[in-house]
Motif scaffolding. Structure first.
Motif, PDB file in Angstrom:
ATOM      1  N   TYR A  26     -10.072  19.940  -7.034  1.00 54.69           N
ATOM      2  CA  TYR A  26     -10.511  21.203  -6.919  1.00 54.69           C
ATOM      3  C   TYR A  26      -9.553  22.217  -6.067  1.00 54.69           C
ATOM      4  N   ILE A  27      -8.527  21.415  -5.369  1.00 48.69           N
ATOM      5  CA  ILE A  27      -7.264  22.064  -4.920  1.00 48.69           C
ATOM      6  C   ILE A  27      -6.244  21.647  -6.139  1.00 48.69           C
ATOM      7  N   SER A  63      -8.149  16.673   5.341  1.00 43.77           N
ATOM      8  CA  SER A  63      -9.081  16.507   6.667  1.00 43.77           C
ATOM      9  C   SER A  63      -8.765  15.908   7.541  1.00 43.77           C
ATOM     10  N   LYS A  66      -8.324  17.618  10.680  1.00 37.73           N
ATOM     11  CA  LYS A  66      -9.351  17.985  11.510  1.00 37.73           C
ATOM     12  C   LYS A  66      -9.348  17.230  13.056  1.00 37.73           C
ATOM     13  N   PHE A  95     -18.670  17.418   2.879  1.00 39.63           N
ATOM     14  CA  PHE A  95     -18.022  18.091   4.260  1.00 39.63           C
ATOM     15  C   PHE A  95     -17.983  19.520   3.846  1.00 39.63           C
ATOM     16  N   GLU A 160      -4.233  25.743  -2.269  1.00 39.18           N
ATOM     17  CA  GLU A 160      -5.759  25.834  -1.635  1.00 39.18           C
ATOM     18  C   GLU A 160      -5.955  27.305  -1.268  1.00 39.18           C
ATOM     19  N   ASN A 167     -14.617  27.890   1.351  1.00 40.23           N
ATOM     20  CA  ASN A 167     -14.335  27.834   2.680  1.00 40.23           C
ATOM     21  C   ASN A 167     -14.230  29.402   3.215  1.00 40.23           C
ATOM     22  N   CYS A 195      -3.860  21.987   6.523  1.00 38.56           N
ATOM     23  CA  CYS A 195      -4.498  20.875   5.434  1.00 38.56           C
ATOM     24  C   CYS A 195      -3.435  20.212   4.871  1.00 38.56           C
ATOM     25  N   TYR A 243     -17.121  11.525   6.403  1.00 39.57           N
ATOM     26  CA  TYR A 243     -17.788  12.551   5.703  1.00 39.57           C
ATOM     27  C   TYR A 243     -19.362  11.747   5.817  1.00 39.57           C
ATOM     28  N   GLY A 260      -9.299  12.072   4.374  1.00 39.06           N
ATOM     29  CA  GLY A 260      -8.872  13.393   3.617  1.00 39.06           C
ATOM     30  C   GLY A 260      -8.924  13.281   2.226  1.00 39.06           C
TER      31      GLY A 260
HETATM   32  N1  LIG Z   1     -12.296  16.631   2.968  1.00 35.98           N
HETATM   33  C1  LIG Z   1     -11.163  17.304   2.765  1.00 35.98           C
HETATM   34  O1  LIG Z   1     -10.042  16.675   2.946  1.00 35.98           O
HETATM   35  C2  LIG Z   1     -11.295  18.857   2.946  1.00 35.98           C
HETATM   36  C3  LIG Z   1      -9.869  19.409   3.404  1.00 35.98           C
HETATM   37  C4  LIG Z   1      -9.672  20.779   2.214  1.00 35.98           C
HETATM   38  N2  LIG Z   1      -8.459  21.328   2.353  1.00 35.98           N
HETATM   39  C5  LIG Z   1     -10.780  21.297   2.291  1.00 35.98           C
HETATM   40  O2  LIG Z   1     -10.869  22.206   3.181  1.00 35.98           O
HETATM   41  O3  LIG Z   1     -11.564  21.458   1.250  1.00 35.98           O
END
Ligand SMILES: NC(=O)CC[C@H](N)C(=O)O
Length: 307
Positions: A26-27, A63, A66, A95, A160, A167, A195, A243, A260
């Motif tokens: 998705y990225i 992630s 974070k 998440f 991203e 987001n 990230c 998560y 992550g």
């Molecule tokens: N779960 C993840 O690693 C999410 C981080 C990713 N950069 C996001 O915000 O979607």
């Protein structure tokens, strides 16, 4: 603790599970990862590192970042101020879920490990501009890893930034309710760079070691963060670090850890060592499938559960 050849054996075993996972796409830039990659490093307080797999491979934090930004803002602002904007409870939701923001306690994200909470935390990084705030974060990461060369992947950050619509909507929701009050595009710029900070599993393991040793780098003797900050971060790793799989992870593996979607896992075995893993094949909750298998083998074989 295990020898290099034992660790290599564990990696071989865990790799068999890569076929059940899928790399995050998705990225878009993360979609290029090879699901069969798997590397691990265990960093001990005496500086010895046991590793296996291709440890020169770099992983973006995603992630995992974070937990590091949380430590930085706890140092910058203190516990009281930080927990006015973000809660301490696990959600049991994915998440990136937006659901509980409205349901439970209007607008205040339930914890700093879900995206909404992480965005509120990144918002709190001190500095006069995005550049200065990112520079402060990067310096902090470099100090934790003992590696001044660490930087970020512009390709992953841009990828991203261009696609992070969910987001952005979390940010607008938070802004509407006064949790954040900065320009959303600036916050997204900072968050996507955060990230995209990249490092090897050896660097990840060294950061895990600092958390494991209550915020003190045993190799330099420097107390990089107060022990209370390290304690709070490790507690979040246990309650929400994996998560909505954190409960099962605590029962089956029992090591404070943060994952992550790049396939990285940072783990801290309190008082003993740090572990860094990179294995991009993910399960349906977004955790590294091979990485979790590897941690399970280690935890079972060497009784690493904290419980
Ligand atoms: N779960 C993840 O690693 C999410 C981080 C990713 N950069 C996001 O915000 O979607």
């Amino acid at each position: 603790m295990c020898t290099k050849s034992e660790l290599e054996q564990f990696v071989k075993q865990a790799k068999q599970y890569a076929r059940f996972g899928k790399v995050a796409d998705y990225i878009p830039a993360l979609g290029k990862a090879n699901p069969n990659d798997l590397s691990i490093a265990i960093y001990k307080p005496d500086g010895n590192v046991i590793d296996a797999g291709d440890t020169t491979d770099k992983v973006t934090l995603q992630s995992i970042s974070k937990i590091i930004t949380l430590a930085l803002v706890l140092i910058d602002h203190g516990e009281k101020e930080v927990f006015q904007k973000v809660g301490m409870e696990p959600t049991g939701d994915p998440f990136h879920s937006i659901a509980k923001l409205e349901e439970v306690q209007p607008a205040k994200p339930l914890n700093p490990m879900i995206n909404a909470g992480a965005l509120a935390v990144t918002h709190m990084i001190n500095g006069a501009s995005v550049e200065e705030r990112f520079w402060r974060l990067l310096q902090f990461v470099r100090k934790l890893a003992g590696n001044p060369e660490i930087s970020y992947s512009k390709e992953v950050a841009t990828s991203e930034f261009e696609t992070a619509f969910l987001n952005r909507s979390l940010c607008y929701f938070l802004k509407q309710h006064g949790i954040i009050n900065e320009d959303v595009e600036e916050l997204m710029d900072l968050y996507t760079k955060q990230c995209a900070i990249e490092m090897t599993c050896v660097d990840l393991a060294r950061i895990g070691l600092v958390f494991a040793m209550d915020g003190r780098d045993p190799l330099t003797g420097e107390q990089i963060m107060p022990s209370d900050v390290a304690r709070i971060c490790k507690t979040f790793m246990v309650t929400c670090g994996m998560y909505n799989a954190s409960g099962e992870f605590a029962i089956k593996i029992g090591i404070p850890a943060k994952s992550g979607v790049s396939g990285g896992i940072l783990a801290a075995v309190p008082g003993r060592f740090g572990i860094g893993i990179f294995g991009p094949a993910l399960d349906d909750k977004g955790n590294s499938i091979t990485g979790m298998k590897l941690l399970k083998l280690l935890s079972k074989t060497y009784s690493l559960s904290i419980f």
